[in-house]
Design a protein around this motif. Structure first.
Motif, mmCIF file in Angstrom:
data_model
loop_
_atom_site.group_PDB
_atom_site.id
_atom_site.type_symbol
_atom_site.label_atom_id
_atom_site.label_comp_id
_atom_site.label_asym_id
_atom_site.label_seq_id
_atom_site.Cartn_x
_atom_site.Cartn_y
_atom_site.Cartn_z
ATOM 1 N N SER A 239 0.863 -1.190 0.000
ATOM 2 C CA SER A 239 0.000 0.000 0.000
ATOM 3 C C SER A 239 0.893 1.232 0.000
ATOM 4 C CB SER A 239 -0.907 0.001 1.233
ATOM 5 O OG SER A 239 -1.750 -1.117 1.235
ATOM 6 N N ASP A 240 1.093 1.804 -1.183
ATOM 7 C CA ASP A 240 2.050 2.902 -1.274
ATOM 8 C C ASP A 240 1.403 4.267 -1.473
ATOM 9 O OD1 ASP A 240 1.136 2.350 -3.804
ATOM 10 O OD2 ASP A 240 3.098 2.490 -4.776
ATOM 11 N N ARG A 241 0.115 4.306 -1.833
ATOM 12 C CA ARG A 241 -0.548 5.584 -2.103
ATOM 13 C C ARG A 241 -1.983 5.539 -1.611
ATOM 14 N NH1 ARG A 241 0.332 5.038 -8.156
ATOM 15 N NH2 ARG A 241 0.309 2.900 -7.377
ATOM 16 N N PHE A 242 -2.632 6.687 -1.611
ATOM 17 C CA PHE A 242 -4.027 6.753 -1.176
ATOM 18 C C PHE A 242 -4.644 8.047 -1.693
ATOM 19 C CE2 PHE A 242 -1.466 8.804 2.053
ATOM 20 C CZ PHE A 242 -2.168 9.962 2.345
ATOM 21 N N LEU A 243 -5.962 8.073 -1.692
ATOM 22 C CA LEU A 243 -6.746 9.275 -1.952
ATOM 23 C C LEU A 243 -7.558 9.553 -0.700
ATOM 24 C CD1 LEU A 243 -8.323 11.469 -3.578
ATOM 25 C CD2 LEU A 243 -9.800 9.623 -4.390
ATOM 26 N N VAL A 244 -7.436 10.753 -0.161
ATOM 27 C CA VAL A 244 -8.246 11.145 0.989
ATOM 28 C C VAL A 244 -9.160 12.293 0.567
ATOM 29 C CG1 VAL A 244 -6.423 12.691 1.869
ATOM 30 C CG2 VAL A 244 -8.252 11.913 3.395
ATOM 31 N N THR A 245 -10.446 12.167 0.904
ATOM 32 C CA THR A 245 -11.439 13.200 0.633
ATOM 33 C C THR A 245 -12.089 13.582 1.944
ATOM 34 O OG1 THR A 245 -11.905 12.255 -1.552
ATOM 35 C CG2 THR A 245 -13.520 13.785 -0.659
ATOM 36 N N ALA A 246 -12.131 14.872 2.227
ATOM 37 C CA ALA A 246 -12.764 15.371 3.448
ATOM 38 C C ALA A 246 -13.860 16.353 3.059
ATOM 39 C CB ALA A 246 -11.733 16.055 4.348
ATOM 40 N N GLU A 247 -14.974 16.295 3.773
ATOM 41 C CA GLU A 247 -16.087 17.199 3.516
ATOM 42 C C GLU A 247 -16.648 17.680 4.841
ATOM 43 O OE1 GLU A 247 -19.944 17.630 0.559
ATOM 44 O OE2 GLU A 247 -19.075 15.645 0.895
ATOM 45 N N VAL A 248 -17.029 18.949 4.901
ATOM 46 C CA VAL A 248 -17.570 19.568 6.104
ATOM 47 C C VAL A 248 -19.038 19.907 5.858
ATOM 48 C CG1 VAL A 248 -17.358 21.485 7.725
ATOM 49 C CG2 VAL A 248 -15.309 20.500 6.690
ATOM 50 N N PHE A 249 -19.890 19.636 6.856
ATOM 51 C CA PHE A 249 -21.318 19.907 6.753
ATOM 52 C C PHE A 249 -21.761 20.825 7.884
ATOM 53 C CE2 PHE A 249 -20.510 15.704 5.028
ATOM 54 C CZ PHE A 249 -21.178 15.724 3.822
ATOM 55 N N ASP A 250 -22.810 21.627 7.607
ATOM 56 C CA ASP A 250 -23.404 22.416 8.671
ATOM 57 C C ASP A 250 -24.479 21.595 9.380
ATOM 58 O OD1 ASP A 250 -25.746 22.492 7.153
ATOM 59 O OD2 ASP A 250 -25.479 24.561 6.511
ATOM 60 N N ALA A 251 -25.170 22.191 10.355
ATOM 61 C CA ALA A 251 -26.136 21.451 11.152
ATOM 62 C C ALA A 251 -27.323 20.962 10.332
ATOM 63 C CB ALA A 251 -26.621 22.323 12.315
ATOM 64 N N GLY A 252 -27.614 21.624 9.225
ATOM 65 C CA GLY A 252 -28.717 21.208 8.372
ATOM 66 C C GLY A 252 -28.336 20.200 7.320
ATOM 67 N N GLY A 253 -27.058 19.804 7.284
ATOM 68 C CA GLY A 253 -26.611 18.821 6.307
ATOM 69 C C GLY A 253 -26.061 19.407 5.030
ATOM 70 N N ALA A 254 -26.036 20.741 4.896
ATOM 71 C CA ALA A 254 -25.484 21.365 3.692
ATOM 72 C C ALA A 254 -23.957 21.300 3.725
ATOM 73 C CB ALA A 254 -25.947 22.814 3.583
ATOM 74 N N SER A 255 -23.376 21.025 2.581
ATOM 75 C CA SER A 255 -21.923 20.938 2.496
ATOM 76 C C SER A 255 -21.300 22.328 2.547
ATOM 77 C CB SER A 255 -21.507 20.241 1.199
ATOM 78 O OG SER A 255 -20.101 20.233 1.069
ATOM 79 N N LEU A 256 -20.226 22.442 3.315
ATOM 80 C CA LEU A 256 -19.463 23.687 3.389
ATOM 81 C C LEU A 256 -18.166 23.610 2.597
ATOM 82 C CD1 LEU A 256 -19.898 24.471 7.209
ATOM 83 C CD2 LEU A 256 -21.279 25.298 5.284
ATOM 84 N N GLY A 257 -17.967 22.505 1.887
ATOM 85 C CA GLY A 257 -16.771 22.384 1.058
ATOM 86 C C GLY A 257 -16.194 20.986 1.075
ATOM 87 N N VAL A 258 -15.463 20.671 0.004
ATOM 88 C CA VAL A 258 -14.795 19.378 -0.159
ATOM 89 C C VAL A 258 -13.326 19.623 -0.469
ATOM 90 C CG1 VAL A 258 -14.699 17.236 -1.498
ATOM 91 C CG2 VAL A 258 -16.910 18.323 -1.044
ATOM 92 N N GLN A 259 -12.448 18.865 0.173
ATOM 93 C CA GLN A 259 -11.014 18.935 -0.089
ATOM 94 C C GLN A 259 -10.485 17.523 -0.323
ATOM 95 O OE1 GLN A 259 -8.649 21.731 -0.123
ATOM 96 N NE2 GLN A 259 -10.623 22.707 -0.526
ATOM 97 N N ARG A 260 -9.535 17.400 -1.256
ATOM 98 C CA ARG A 260 -8.958 16.103 -1.590
ATOM 99 C C ARG A 260 -7.440 16.183 -1.630
ATOM 100 N NH1 ARG A 260 -13.122 16.373 -5.498
ATOM 101 N NH2 ARG A 260 -14.717 14.785 -5.250
ATOM 102 N N ALA A 261 -6.833 15.018 -1.465
ATOM 103 C CA ALA A 261 -5.389 14.886 -1.693
ATOM 104 C C ALA A 261 -5.084 13.471 -2.167
ATOM 105 C CB ALA A 261 -4.595 15.192 -0.420
ATOM 106 N N HIS A 262 -4.357 13.362 -3.295
ATOM 107 C CA HIS A 262 -3.753 12.107 -3.735
ATOM 108 C C HIS A 262 -2.306 12.154 -3.245
ATOM 109 C CE1 HIS A 262 -6.767 10.851 -6.902
ATOM 110 N NE2 HIS A 262 -7.135 12.097 -6.674
ATOM 111 N N ALA A 263 -1.918 11.205 -2.417
ATOM 112 C CA ALA A 263 -0.586 11.279 -1.819
ATOM 113 C C ALA A 263 0.001 9.879 -1.688
ATOM 114 C CB ALA A 263 -0.650 11.969 -0.453
ATOM 115 N N GLN A 264 1.287 9.836 -1.335
ATOM 116 C CA GLN A 264 1.980 8.565 -1.188
ATOM 117 C C GLN A 264 2.640 8.484 0.188
ATOM 118 O OE1 GLN A 264 4.948 8.527 -4.255
ATOM 119 N NE2 GLN A 264 6.324 9.897 -3.179
ATOM 120 N N PHE A 265 2.916 7.242 0.597
ATOM 121 C CA PHE A 265 3.653 7.002 1.828
ATOM 122 C C PHE A 265 5.159 7.014 1.562
ATOM 123 C CE2 PHE A 265 -0.366 4.651 2.526
ATOM 124 C CZ PHE A 265 -0.800 5.301 3.681
ATOM 125 N N PHE A 266 5.924 7.349 2.590
ATOM 126 C CA PHE A 266 7.386 7.268 2.557
ATOM 127 C C PHE A 266 7.810 6.329 3.673
ATOM 128 C CE2 PHE A 266 6.399 11.064 0.287
ATOM 129 C CZ PHE A 266 7.407 11.214 -0.657
#
Length: 405
Positions: A81-108
Protein backbone atom coordinates in the motif's frame (compact mmCIF):
# COMPACT_ATOMS: atom_id res chain seq x y z
CA UNK A 1 -12.32 13.95 15.35
CA UNK A 2 -8.61 13.44 15.50
CA UNK A 3 -9.01 9.69 14.94
CA UNK A 4 -6.46 9.30 17.71
CA UNK A 5 -8.42 6.92 19.91
CA UNK A 6 -8.59 3.36 18.67
CA UNK A 7 -7.73 1.81 15.34
CA UNK A 8 -10.02 1.13 12.41
CA UNK A 9 -8.68 -1.28 9.80
CA UNK A 10 -9.58 -1.36 6.11
CA UNK A 11 -8.34 -3.75 3.44
CA UNK A 12 -5.40 -1.57 2.52
CA UNK A 13 -5.39 1.52 4.73
CA UNK A 14 -5.97 2.41 8.37
CA UNK A 15 -7.33 5.47 10.12
CA UNK A 16 -5.15 4.84 13.13
CA UNK A 17 -4.32 5.76 16.69
CA UNK A 18 -1.75 8.40 17.49
CA UNK A 19 0.75 5.69 18.44
CA UNK A 20 0.90 4.42 14.86
CA UNK A 21 4.05 3.01 13.22
CA UNK A 22 6.49 5.50 11.68
CA UNK A 23 5.25 4.99 8.10
CA UNK A 24 2.28 7.32 8.14
CA UNK A 25 0.75 10.46 6.69
CA UNK A 26 -0.92 12.92 9.05
CA UNK A 27 -3.70 14.82 7.28
CA UNK A 28 -4.48 18.10 9.02
CA UNK A 29 -7.89 19.67 8.40
CA UNK A 30 -8.06 23.43 8.98
CA UNK A 31 -10.71 25.99 8.07
CA UNK A 32 -11.48 29.68 7.81
CA UNK A 33 -13.23 31.08 10.91
CA UNK A 34 -16.63 31.25 9.18
CA UNK A 35 -16.41 27.59 8.15
CA UNK A 36 -15.39 26.58 11.66
CA UNK A 37 -18.31 28.47 13.17
CA UNK A 38 -20.90 26.92 10.85
CA UNK A 39 -19.52 23.36 10.85
CA UNK A 40 -21.40 20.56 12.61
CA UNK A 41 -19.73 17.41 11.27
CA UNK A 42 -16.70 16.32 9.29
CA UNK A 43 -16.61 13.29 7.00
CA UNK A 44 -13.40 11.64 5.80
CA UNK A 45 -12.95 8.90 3.21
CA UNK A 46 -9.69 7.13 2.36
CA UNK A 47 -9.32 5.04 -0.81
CA UNK A 48 -6.43 2.71 -1.65
CA UNK A 49 -5.13 2.17 -5.22
CA UNK A 50 -7.21 -1.01 -5.42
CA UNK A 51 -10.40 0.82 -4.48
CA UNK A 52 -10.75 -0.31 -0.84
CA UNK A 53 -12.58 2.24 1.28
CA UNK A 54 -12.35 3.45 4.89
CA UNK A 55 -14.87 6.08 5.93
CA UNK A 56 -15.67 7.98 9.11
CA UNK A 57 -18.01 10.80 10.05
CA UNK A 58 -17.77 12.70 13.36
CA UNK A 59 -19.94 15.28 15.06
CA UNK A 60 -18.14 18.43 16.09
CA UNK A 61 -17.97 18.76 19.87
CA UNK A 62 -18.88 15.12 20.47
CA UNK A 63 -15.65 14.79 22.50
CA UNK A 64 -12.91 17.31 23.38
CA UNK A 65 -10.91 16.01 20.41
CA UNK A 66 -13.76 16.59 17.97
CA UNK A 67 -12.78 20.19 17.28
CA UNK A 68 -10.73 22.19 14.78
CA UNK A 69 -8.06 21.62 13.68
CA UNK A 70 -8.96 17.99 12.98
CA UNK A 71 -6.28 15.42 12.35
CA UNK A 72 -6.42 12.10 10.48
CA UNK A 73 -3.52 9.66 10.77
CA UNK A 74 -3.29 7.28 7.81
CA UNK A 75 -0.97 4.28 7.76
CA UNK A 76 -0.54 1.43 5.24
CA UNK A 77 -1.95 -1.91 6.39
CA UNK A 78 -0.05 -3.85 3.72
CA UNK A 79 3.50 -3.66 2.46
CA UNK A 80 2.29 -2.88 -1.07
CA UNK A 81 0.00 0.00 0.00
CA UNK A 82 2.05 2.90 -1.27
CA UNK A 83 -0.55 5.58 -2.10
CA UNK A 84 -4.03 6.75 -1.18
CA UNK A 85 -6.75 9.28 -1.95
CA UNK A 86 -8.25 11.14 0.99
CA UNK A 87 -11.44 13.20 0.63
CA UNK A 88 -12.76 15.37 3.45
CA UNK A 89 -16.09 17.20 3.52
CA UNK A 90 -17.57 19.57 6.10
CA UNK A 91 -21.32 19.91 6.75
CA UNK A 92 -23.40 22.42 8.67
CA UNK A 93 -26.14 21.45 11.15
CA UNK A 94 -28.72 21.21 8.37
CA UNK A 95 -26.61 18.82 6.31
CA UNK A 96 -25.48 21.36 3.69
CA UNK A 97 -21.92 20.94 2.50
CA UNK A 98 -19.46 23.69 3.39
CA UNK A 99 -16.77 22.38 1.06
CA UNK A 100 -14.79 19.38 -0.16
CA UNK A 101 -11.01 18.94 -0.09
CA UNK A 102 -8.96 16.10 -1.59
CA UNK A 103 -5.39 14.89 -1.69
CA UNK A 104 -3.75 12.11 -3.74
CA UNK A 105 -0.59 11.28 -1.82
CA UNK A 106 1.98 8.56 -1.19
CA UNK A 107 3.65 7.00 1.83
CA UNK A 108 7.39 7.27 2.56
CA UNK A 109 8.67 4.15 4.26
CA UNK A 110 9.80 4.71 7.83
CA UNK A 111 8.73 8.37 7.79
CA UNK A 112 5.93 10.55 9.10
CA UNK A 113 4.77 13.02 6.46
CA UNK A 114 2.09 15.73 6.52
CA UNK A 115 -0.69 17.01 4.25
CA UNK A 116 -2.77 20.06 5.14
CA UNK A 117 -6.27 20.49 3.69
CA UNK A 118 -7.83 23.92 4.17
CA UNK A 119 -11.55 24.70 3.90
CA UNK A 120 -12.07 28.31 2.79
CA UNK A 121 -15.03 30.59 2.15
CA UNK A 122 -13.98 30.91 -1.48
CA UNK A 123 -14.31 27.13 -2.00
CA UNK A 124 -17.74 26.59 -0.45
CA UNK A 125 -19.60 26.12 -3.74
CA UNK A 126 -16.77 25.00 -6.00
CA UNK A 127 -17.16 21.54 -7.55
CA UNK A 128 -13.99 19.85 -8.78
CA UNK A 129 -13.22 16.65 -10.63
CA UNK A 130 -11.96 13.53 -8.91
CA UNK A 131 -8.23 14.33 -9.32
CA UNK A 132 -8.72 17.94 -8.26
CA UNK A 133 -9.32 19.95 -5.12
CA UNK A 134 -10.32 23.56 -4.54
CA UNK A 135 -7.68 26.20 -3.81
CA UNK A 136 -8.35 29.96 -3.71
CA UNK A 137 -11.80 29.48 -5.20
CA UNK A 138 -10.70 27.44 -8.22
CA UNK A 139 -10.02 23.80 -9.03
CA UNK A 140 -6.39 22.67 -8.91
CA UNK A 141 -4.57 19.35 -8.90
CA UNK A 142 -5.10 17.26 -5.78
CA UNK A 143 -1.92 15.24 -6.40
CA UNK A 144 0.62 16.25 -3.75
CA UNK A 145 3.80 15.05 -2.08
CA UNK A 146 3.46 15.05 1.71
CA UNK A 147 5.96 17.22 3.55
CA UNK A 148 8.31 16.53 6.48
CA UNK A 149 7.24 19.75 8.21
CA UNK A 150 3.55 20.05 9.25
CA UNK A 151 3.67 23.81 8.65
CA UNK A 152 4.94 23.54 5.06
CA UNK A 153 2.49 23.44 2.17
CA UNK A 154 2.74 20.20 0.16
CA UNK A 155 4.27 20.28 -3.31
CA UNK A 156 2.90 18.64 -6.46
CA UNK A 157 3.27 14.86 -6.51
CA UNK A 158 2.18 11.67 -8.32
CA UNK A 159 -1.52 10.85 -8.71
CA UNK A 160 -3.30 7.71 -7.63
CA UNK A 161 -3.31 5.36 -10.63
CA UNK A 162 -6.60 4.34 -12.13
CA UNK A 163 -8.00 0.87 -11.70
CA UNK A 164 -7.03 -0.58 -15.13
CA UNK A 165 -3.36 0.09 -14.28
CA UNK A 166 -3.60 -1.82 -11.00
CA UNK A 167 -2.48 -5.40 -10.55
CA UNK A 168 -4.99 -5.80 -7.76
CA UNK A 169 -6.68 -9.07 -8.64
CA UNK A 170 -10.41 -9.49 -8.20
CA UNK A 171 -12.63 -7.20 -6.18
CA UNK A 172 -14.53 -8.38 -3.10
CA UNK A 173 -17.27 -9.56 -5.43
CA UNK A 174 -14.91 -11.55 -7.63
CA UNK A 175 -15.49 -9.29 -10.63
CA UNK A 176 -12.91 -8.45 -13.31
CA UNK A 177 -11.05 -5.14 -13.17
CA UNK A 178 -10.48 -4.81 -16.90
CA UNK A 179 -13.46 -2.57 -17.60
CA UNK A 180 -15.59 -5.26 -19.23
CA UNK A 181 -19.30 -5.64 -18.52
CA UNK A 182 -19.35 -8.68 -16.18
CA UNK A 183 -22.40 -10.32 -17.76
CA UNK A 184 -20.70 -10.32 -21.15
CA UNK A 185 -22.97 -8.08 -23.18
CA UNK A 186 -23.84 -4.50 -24.08
CA UNK A 187 -26.42 -2.53 -22.11
CA UNK A 188 -29.89 -4.06 -22.35
CA UNK A 189 -31.49 -0.70 -23.03
CA UNK A 190 -30.20 2.03 -25.37
CA UNK A 191 -28.67 5.15 -23.90
CA UNK A 192 -31.26 7.95 -23.79
CA UNK A 193 -31.83 9.93 -26.96
CA UNK A 194 -34.36 12.50 -28.14
CA UNK A 195 -36.48 14.81 -25.99
CA UNK A 196 -35.70 13.25 -22.63
CA UNK A 197 -34.50 15.21 -19.63
CA UNK A 198 -31.26 13.42 -18.82
CA UNK A 199 -28.42 13.63 -16.33
CA UNK A 200 -25.44 11.96 -17.97
CA UNK A 201 -22.72 13.42 -15.69
CA UNK A 202 -20.33 13.79 -18.65
CA UNK A 203 -19.82 17.50 -17.96
CA UNK A 204 -17.36 17.91 -15.06
CA UNK A 205 -19.56 20.50 -13.32
CA UNK A 206 -22.92 19.10 -14.38
CA UNK A 207 -24.59 19.26 -10.97
CA UNK A 208 -24.76 22.45 -8.89
CA UNK A 209 -25.25 22.08 -5.16
CA UNK A 210 -28.66 22.67 -3.61
CA UNK A 211 -30.22 25.18 -3.33
CA UNK A 212 -28.47 26.42 -6.47
CA UNK A 213 -31.20 25.02 -8.67
CA UNK A 214 -32.61 21.84 -10.19
CA UNK A 215 -31.08 19.46 -11.13
CA UNK A 216 -28.92 19.39 -8.05
CA UNK A 217 -27.23 17.03 -5.65
CA UNK A 218 -27.87 16.88 -1.96
CA UNK A 219 -26.15 14.83 0.72
CA UNK A 220 -27.38 15.40 4.29
CA UNK A 221 -25.19 12.63 5.71
CA UNK A 222 -23.22 11.47 2.72
CA UNK A 223 -21.63 12.62 -0.50
CA UNK A 224 -22.58 12.66 -4.17
CA UNK A 225 -19.77 13.05 -6.68
CA UNK A 226 -18.97 12.58 -10.34
CA UNK A 227 -16.35 9.91 -11.14
CA UNK A 228 -15.07 8.32 -14.34
CA UNK A 229 -14.86 4.69 -15.46
CA UNK A 230 -11.51 3.14 -14.57
CA UNK A 231 -11.14 5.28 -11.46
CA UNK A 232 -10.50 3.69 -8.08
CA UNK A 233 -13.81 5.29 -7.06
CA UNK A 234 -15.77 3.66 -9.89
CA UNK A 235 -17.19 0.12 -10.09
CA UNK A 236 -15.05 -2.51 -11.84
CA UNK A 237 -17.11 -2.42 -15.06
CA UNK A 238 -17.36 0.44 -17.53
CA UNK A 239 -20.14 3.00 -17.40
CA UNK A 240 -23.05 1.90 -19.65
CA UNK A 241 -23.22 5.27 -21.42
CA UNK A 242 -20.15 7.48 -21.84
CA UNK A 243 -17.28 7.52 -19.37
CA UNK A 244 -18.68 9.46 -16.41
CA UNK A 245 -21.08 8.35 -13.70
CA UNK A 246 -22.30 9.40 -10.27
CA UNK A 247 -21.20 7.86 -6.98
CA UNK A 248 -23.61 8.32 -4.09
CA UNK A 249 -22.21 7.28 -0.71
CA UNK A 250 -23.51 7.66 2.81
CA UNK A 251 -21.83 7.67 6.20
CA UNK A 252 -22.90 5.85 9.33
CA UNK A 253 -25.68 7.84 11.01
CA UNK A 254 -27.81 7.29 14.12
CA UNK A 255 -30.84 9.07 12.65
CA UNK A 256 -30.84 8.93 8.85
CA UNK A 257 -28.43 8.81 5.97
CA UNK A 258 -28.87 10.11 2.48
CA UNK A 259 -26.92 10.94 -0.64
CA UNK A 260 -28.89 11.45 -3.82
CA UNK A 261 -29.42 13.55 -6.92
CA UNK A 262 -32.69 15.41 -7.58
CA UNK A 263 -34.19 16.51 -10.89
CA UNK A 264 -37.47 18.08 -11.97
CA UNK A 265 -40.32 16.42 -13.77
CA UNK A 266 -41.86 13.02 -14.15
CA UNK A 267 -43.88 10.96 -13.78
CA UNK A 268 -41.46 8.53 -15.48
CA UNK A 269 -37.93 7.92 -14.20
CA UNK A 270 -35.17 5.58 -15.39
CA UNK A 271 -31.55 5.11 -14.31
CA UNK A 272 -28.68 2.65 -14.43
CA UNK A 273 -27.65 1.39 -10.99
CA UNK A 274 -24.72 -0.63 -9.63
CA UNK A 275 -25.08 -2.03 -6.11
CA UNK A 276 -21.95 -3.44 -4.40
CA UNK A 277 -22.05 -7.24 -4.25
CA UNK A 278 -20.14 -7.74 -1.00
CA UNK A 279 -18.34 -5.99 1.82
CA UNK A 280 -19.05 -3.06 4.08
CA UNK A 281 -20.47 -0.83 1.33
CA UNK A 282 -23.67 -2.81 0.80
CA UNK A 283 -26.88 -0.96 1.68
CA UNK A 284 -28.11 -2.44 4.95
CA UNK A 285 -30.72 0.13 6.05
CA UNK A 286 -34.09 0.31 4.32
CA UNK A 287 -33.46 2.94 1.64
CA UNK A 288 -35.06 4.47 -1.45
CA UNK A 289 -33.03 4.05 -4.65
CA UNK A 290 -35.46 5.71 -7.09
CA UNK A 291 -38.32 7.96 -5.98
CA UNK A 292 -40.93 10.27 -7.49
CA UNK A 293 -41.64 12.79 -4.74
CA UNK A 294 -44.52 15.21 -4.29
CA UNK A 295 -43.15 18.73 -3.74
CA UNK A 296 -39.59 19.40 -2.61
CA UNK A 297 -37.33 16.33 -2.74
CA UNK A 298 -34.08 18.12 -1.95
CA UNK A 299 -34.27 17.77 1.84
CA UNK A 300 -37.60 16.27 2.91
CA UNK A 301 -37.09 12.50 3.21
CA UNK A 302 -40.62 12.18 4.62
CA UNK A 303 -42.43 13.84 1.69
CA UNK A 304 -45.20 11.76 0.01
CA UNK A 305 -43.66 9.61 -2.72
CA UNK A 306 -43.58 6.34 -4.61
CA UNK A 307 -40.20 4.64 -4.58
CA UNK A 308 -38.10 1.67 -5.55
CA UNK A 309 -36.72 0.63 -2.20
CA UNK A 310 -34.08 -1.83 -1.03
CA UNK A 311 -34.56 -3.64 2.26
CA UNK A 312 -32.45 -6.57 3.49
CA UNK A 313 -31.19 -7.31 0.00
CA UNK A 314 -34.61 -7.31 -1.67
CA UNK A 315 -36.30 -4.67 -3.79
CA UNK A 316 -39.85 -3.43 -3.39
CA UNK A 317 -42.02 -0.68 -4.78
CA UNK A 318 -43.56 1.38 -1.98
CA UNK A 319 -46.03 4.22 -1.50
CA UNK A 320 -47.31 5.96 1.61
CA UNK A 321 -49.35 2.96 2.77
CA UNK A 322 -48.52 -0.08 0.64
CA UNK A 323 -45.67 -2.08 -0.89
CA UNK A 324 -45.08 -4.85 -3.43
CA UNK A 325 -42.10 -7.17 -3.71
CA UNK A 326 -39.89 -6.90 -6.79
CA UNK A 327 -37.34 -9.60 -5.93
CA UNK A 328 -33.73 -9.98 -4.91
CA UNK A 329 -31.64 -6.89 -5.56
CA UNK A 330 -29.18 -7.46 -8.44
CA UNK A 331 -25.66 -6.63 -7.28
CA UNK A 332 -22.16 -6.51 -8.72
CA UNK A 333 -23.26 -5.37 -12.19
CA UNK A 334 -25.03 -2.57 -14.01
CA UNK A 335 -28.83 -2.94 -14.11
CA UNK A 336 -31.54 -0.75 -15.58
CA UNK A 337 -34.29 0.37 -13.22
CA UNK A 338 -37.39 2.42 -14.02
CA UNK A 339 -40.24 3.83 -11.97
CA UNK A 340 -43.45 5.45 -13.22
CA UNK A 341 -46.80 6.63 -11.89
CA UNK A 342 -49.81 6.65 -14.23
CA UNK A 343 -53.57 6.27 -13.79
CA UNK A 344 -53.43 5.46 -10.10
CA UNK A 345 -50.69 2.87 -10.39
CA UNK A 346 -46.96 2.76 -9.68
CA UNK A 347 -44.96 0.50 -11.98
CA UNK A 348 -41.33 -0.55 -11.62
CA UNK A 349 -38.99 -2.47 -13.97
CA UNK A 350 -35.69 -3.83 -12.69
CA UNK A 351 -33.47 -6.11 -14.73
CA UNK A 352 -36.40 -7.58 -16.66
CA UNK A 353 -38.71 -7.94 -13.63
CA UNK A 354 -41.88 -5.85 -13.34
CA UNK A 355 -44.06 -5.07 -10.32
CA UNK A 356 -47.04 -2.77 -9.84
CA UNK A 357 -48.67 -1.08 -6.86
CA UNK A 358 -51.96 0.87 -6.53
CA UNK A 359 -51.51 4.54 -5.65
CA UNK A 360 -54.13 6.41 -3.64
CA UNK A 361 -56.06 9.22 -5.26
CA UNK A 362 -54.61 11.75 -2.81
CA UNK A 363 -51.00 10.76 -3.56
CA UNK A 364 -51.66 10.70 -7.30
CA UNK A 365 -53.14 14.20 -7.04
CA UNK A 366 -50.16 15.46 -5.00
CA UNK A 367 -47.71 14.06 -7.54
CA UNK A 368 -49.74 15.61 -10.37
CA UNK A 369 -49.51 19.06 -8.79
CA UNK A 370 -45.73 19.02 -8.93
CA UNK A 371 -43.06 16.40 -8.40
CA UNK A 372 -39.34 15.83 -8.39
CA UNK A 373 -37.37 12.67 -9.00
CA UNK A 374 -34.69 11.40 -6.64
CA UNK A 375 -31.97 8.83 -7.38
CA UNK A 376 -29.39 7.54 -4.89
CA UNK A 377 -29.66 6.47 -1.25
CA UNK A 378 -32.34 8.00 0.98
CA UNK A 379 -33.16 6.42 4.33
CA UNK A 380 -35.32 7.99 7.03
CA UNK A 381 -33.81 5.63 9.62
CA UNK A 382 -30.36 4.92 10.99
CA UNK A 383 -27.84 3.38 8.64
CA UNK A 384 -24.26 2.33 8.11
CA UNK A 385 -21.73 3.18 5.39
CA UNK A 386 -23.11 2.31 1.96
CA UNK A 387 -22.87 3.37 -1.68
CA UNK A 388 -24.50 3.02 -5.08
CA UNK A 389 -23.24 4.05 -8.52
CA UNK A 390 -25.63 5.78 -10.91
CA UNK A 391 -25.54 6.49 -14.64
CA UNK A 392 -27.84 8.08 -17.22
CA UNK A 393 -30.78 9.32 -15.20
CA UNK A 394 -33.69 9.98 -17.59
CA UNK A 395 -36.96 11.75 -16.71
CA UNK A 396 -39.87 11.93 -19.14
CA UNK A 397 -43.57 12.57 -19.50
CA UNK A 398 -43.80 9.27 -21.39
CA UNK A 399 -42.98 5.72 -20.42
CA UNK A 400 -39.33 4.77 -19.94
CA UNK A 401 -39.33 0.97 -19.70
CA UNK A 402 -36.13 -1.01 -19.27
CA UNK A 403 -36.45 -2.91 -22.54
CA UNK A 404 -34.98 -2.68 -26.01
CA UNK A 405 -37.68 -1.19 -28.30
Amino acid sequence: MRFCTGTVTAAALVLAACSTPPTQVVVQLVADPAIEAESARVAVEVVSPGGELTRRIAERGETPDHEWPFRVVIVPARADSDRFLVTAEVFDAGGASLGVQRAHAQFFRGQTRYVRLRFTDSCRDVRCQERQTCADGACASACVEPTRDPETAPSMGPCLQTRPLMDAGASDGGLPLDGAIPDGGPPAVPCPEGDLSTLDFEAPLSLPRCPGGIPCETSPTGRVERVESGSALAPPAASPCGVALLRASVFSSASRNAGYVVSEGGPHLRAWLWLPSAGAEQIEAKSDLLAIVAGDATRDLDAPRVALQIDAGRLQVVSEAASADVGEAPAGRWVCASLSVTEGEARVHVDGVEATLPVSASLAAALGEGSHTRVGIASAGAGENALVWIDQVAVSGGALPCAVP
